[in-house]
Write a protein that holds these residues in place. Structure first.
Motif, PDB file in Angstrom:
ATOM      1  N   SER A  62       0.684  -1.118   0.096  1.00  0.00           N
ATOM      2  CA  SER A  62       0.195   0.088  -0.190  1.00  0.00           C
ATOM      3  C   SER A  62       0.876   1.445   0.016  1.00  0.00           C
ATOM      4  CB  SER A  62      -0.880   0.054   1.192  1.00  0.00           C
ATOM      5  OG  SER A  62      -0.317   0.040   2.398  1.00  0.00           O
ATOM      6  N   ILE A  63       2.155   1.039   0.421  1.00  0.00           N
ATOM      7  CA  ILE A  63       3.042   2.087   0.202  1.00  0.00           C
ATOM      8  C   ILE A  63       3.651   2.344  -0.949  1.00  0.00           C
ATOM      9  CG2 ILE A  63       5.019   3.020   1.104  1.00  0.00           C
ATOM     10  CD1 ILE A  63       4.792   1.739   3.738  1.00  0.00           C
ATOM     11  N   PHE A  64       4.024   1.267  -1.686  1.00  0.00           N
ATOM     12  CA  PHE A  64       4.925   1.466  -2.841  1.00  0.00           C
ATOM     13  C   PHE A  64       3.659   1.033  -4.032  1.00  0.00           C
ATOM     14  CE2 PHE A  64       8.296   0.342  -0.147  1.00  0.00           C
ATOM     15  CZ  PHE A  64       8.955   1.582  -0.318  1.00  0.00           C
ATOM     16  N   ASP A 108      14.129   3.040 -12.071  1.00  0.00           N
ATOM     17  CA  ASP A 108      13.926   3.128 -13.670  1.00  0.00           C
ATOM     18  C   ASP A 108      15.059   2.827 -14.423  1.00  0.00           C
ATOM     19  OD1 ASP A 108      15.797   5.122 -13.124  1.00  0.00           O
ATOM     20  OD2 ASP A 108      14.473   6.886 -13.400  1.00  0.00           O
ATOM     21  N   GLY A 109      16.039   2.057 -13.809  1.00  0.00           N
ATOM     22  CA  GLY A 109      17.081   1.399 -14.184  1.00  0.00           C
ATOM     23  C   GLY A 109      18.374   2.415 -14.521  1.00  0.00           C
ATOM     24  N   TYR A 110      18.375   3.444 -13.562  1.00  0.00           N
ATOM     25  CA  TYR A 110      19.384   4.196 -13.393  1.00  0.00           C
ATOM     26  C   TYR A 110      20.673   3.911 -13.322  1.00  0.00           C
ATOM     27  CZ  TYR A 110      19.817   3.391  -8.557  1.00  0.00           C
ATOM     28  OH  TYR A 110      20.020   2.865  -7.494  1.00  0.00           O
ATOM     29  N   THR A 128       7.640  -1.454  -8.336  1.00  0.00           N
ATOM     30  CA  THR A 128       6.732  -0.332  -8.646  1.00  0.00           C
ATOM     31  C   THR A 128       6.571  -0.307  -9.886  1.00  0.00           C
ATOM     32  OG1 THR A 128       7.838   0.800  -6.933  1.00  0.00           O
ATOM     33  CG2 THR A 128       6.659   2.031  -8.397  1.00  0.00           C
ATOM     34  N   ALA A 129       5.174  -0.362 -10.409  1.00  0.00           N
ATOM     35  CA  ALA A 129       5.145  -0.712 -11.793  1.00  0.00           C
ATOM     36  C   ALA A 129       5.682   0.499 -12.889  1.00  0.00           C
ATOM     37  CB  ALA A 129       3.689  -0.948 -12.197  1.00  0.00           C
ATOM     38  N   ILE A 143      11.849  -7.490 -13.163  1.00  0.00           N
ATOM     39  CA  ILE A 143      10.660  -8.308 -12.766  1.00  0.00           C
ATOM     40  C   ILE A 143      10.163  -7.380 -11.758  1.00  0.00           C
ATOM     41  CG2 ILE A 143       9.963 -10.507 -11.566  1.00  0.00           C
ATOM     42  CD1 ILE A 143      12.804 -11.556 -12.280  1.00  0.00           C
ATOM     43  N   ILE A 144       8.829  -7.406 -11.872  1.00  0.00           N
ATOM     44  CA  ILE A 144       7.874  -6.208 -11.024  1.00  0.00           C
ATOM     45  C   ILE A 144       7.530  -6.982  -9.802  1.00  0.00           C
ATOM     46  CG2 ILE A 144       5.944  -4.688 -10.906  1.00  0.00           C
ATOM     47  CD1 ILE A 144       6.482  -4.409 -13.792  1.00  0.00           C
ATOM     48  N   ASP A 145       8.370  -6.817  -8.846  1.00  0.00           N
ATOM     49  CA  ASP A 145       7.930  -7.765  -7.713  1.00  0.00           C
ATOM     50  C   ASP A 145       8.646  -7.162  -6.594  1.00  0.00           C
ATOM     51  OD1 ASP A 145       6.706  -9.829  -6.194  1.00  0.00           O
ATOM     52  OD2 ASP A 145       7.029 -11.545  -7.416  1.00  0.00           O
ATOM     53  N   PHE A 146       8.306  -7.965  -5.116  1.00  0.00           N
ATOM     54  CA  PHE A 146       8.858  -7.585  -3.900  1.00  0.00           C
ATOM     55  C   PHE A 146      10.021  -8.926  -3.818  1.00  0.00           C
ATOM     56  CE2 PHE A 146       5.261  -5.254  -3.155  1.00  0.00           C
ATOM     57  CZ  PHE A 146       5.755  -4.193  -2.541  1.00  0.00           C
TER      58      PHE A 146
END
Ligand SMILES: [Zn+2]
Length: 410
Positions: A62-64, A108-110, A128-129, A143-146
């Protein structure tokens, strides 16, 4: 409430900042008419293992949320830091096209972009999508995940991915279950792999009273002693540590498997452990007068803002970030009478409002138009960089202000 690491019942309060909304939630105009949720923000010191930690566990997802607005690539100094790190690691450990680099909280791949430039296979992991989508569009697989032990086994090891380097900047302090997180690192690391994490150093936080680096998303406040203990509990050993100036003073730790004898243990490890002990960090007393010192800063903020208000001065803030929100909320600043607006370089923050205080966020051009007498630099750790960049406020007699560790006007 039990300690996140050793499960001892927590009873010693390090600091109580009462309550505030999640620091990274910038409000849109239409949200100003809606109720805002405030969460308690109370930090404890575990008397058994001395892990300093937030007591309240919000669900991480809920935060991220997907609206999370921090894009690392909008900070030029952070990009330079990332590039320097990547070059140093490639030079020191000889990573090449046969290596695998995994970054946790890759944003963002920075950072991974610089390993990619060296021809090294990279993989980002980030919950974070919208930031991950930017990374993917730049050709950084993400990969979008914790991240955690279960993720490491199922999404990495079972897919034949093990890392030569696992890194994470400003994530170790942000994970709710630090034991499970470090266990995941152990699982996903090759036998001779290297782990590095960067996080704000608790010693700097205490010594310089950096209480505004405390916010809900930041679950743990870490000394080298305690991090070493947590990693050892999962079979990982520290072999080097560096002190950095980022975020007001950070540590970069280097870890490896306990069984891996291919790396020498740097003298930096014993030296820093000894220095923390000499400072008193292994005694509960060290953590006891922090609340009082934080209150002194609050009074200094009030005195400054009331004085400038009575004198009819124009005051604005620079930097719509978590630090500023913690400071403003703890000090109870609301509305635009004392601070007219805050500027930020990121277009994702402009035309929004700070949570709780509802101070509007403008673009940088607003400074020259408004000609403020004082610009409060909320990310005080970037004072030199920002004051150099905004040096033109001197043309109309403007001054820069920071409150941490104490009031500084120049
Ligand atoms: Zn503990």
């Amino acid at each position: 409430m039990k300690c996140r690491h050793c499960k001892t019942e927590l009873k010693h309060v390090f600091v109580d900042l009462i309550n505030c909304p999640p620091s990274n939630d910038m409000l849109k105009q239409e949200q100003l008419n809606e109720p805002e949720v405030f969460f308690p923000l109370k930090i404890f010191t575990c008397h058994n293992c001395l892990l300093v930690q937030v007591d309240e566990m919000r669900k991480a997802d809920s935060i991220f949320n997907s609206e999370y607005t921090y894009f690392s690539s909008f900070s030029t100094s952070w990009l330079a830091h990332a590039k320097k790190y990547a070059d140093m690691m490639v030079e020191r450990f000889g990573f090449n096209s046969a290596s695998q680099v995994v970054e946790i909280a890759s944003n963002d791949g920075y950072l991974l972009q610089y390993f990619k430039e060296h021809g090294i296979p990279v993989l980002g992991v980030d919950p974070t999508a919208n930031t991950a989508a930017v990374a993917i569009s730049k050709g950084i697989p993400t990969i979008i995940d914790f991240f955690g032990a279960d993720f490491a086994q199922k999404k990495l090891v079972n897919e034949n991915i093990k890392a030569d380097l696992i890194l994470g900047n400003n994530v170790l302090a942000h994970v709710p279950d630090i034991n499970d997180f470090v266990k995941g690192v152990k699982i996903a690391l090759k036998d001779t792999g290297v782990v590095t994490f960067e996080f704000p150093h608790l010693m700097r936080l205490v010594e310089e009273c950096q209480f505004d680096t405390i916010y809900h998303e930041h679950f743990s406040y870490l000394s080298f002693n305690v991090v070493k203990r947590i990693f050892e509990s999962q079979g990982l050993e520290m072999f080097d540590v560096q002190e950095l100036t980022t975020h007001g003073g950070s540590l970069r730790i280097f870890a490896k498997h306990l069984q891996d004898k291919s790396k020498e243990i740097s003298l930096n490890v014993a030296e820093l452990l000894q220095r923390e002990e000499a400072a008193g960090m292994k005694d509960l007393d060290y953590y006891n007068d922090f609340q009082q010192r934080v209150e002194e800063i609050k009074y200094a903020v009030w005195e400054f803002l009331i004085k400038t208000h009575k004198e009819g001065k124009k005051v604005i803030g620079y930097g719509a970030a978590a630090k500023g929100n913690t400071l403003l909320n703890y000090c109870g600043i609301r509305g635009t009478d004392l601070i007219q607006f805050v500027v930020d370089a990121s277009p994702h923050k402009q035309n929004r409002y700070l949570p709780a205080s509802h101070i509007p966020v403008h673009d940088l051009d607003s400074i020259a138009k408004h000609k403020p007498d004082y610009v409060i630099i909320l990310p005080w750790n970037l004072r030199n960089e920002i004051s150099e960049q905004l040096n033109y406020i001197k043309d109309w007699g403007g001054k820069f202000v920071t409150f941490i560790p104490k009031l500084n006007i120049s």
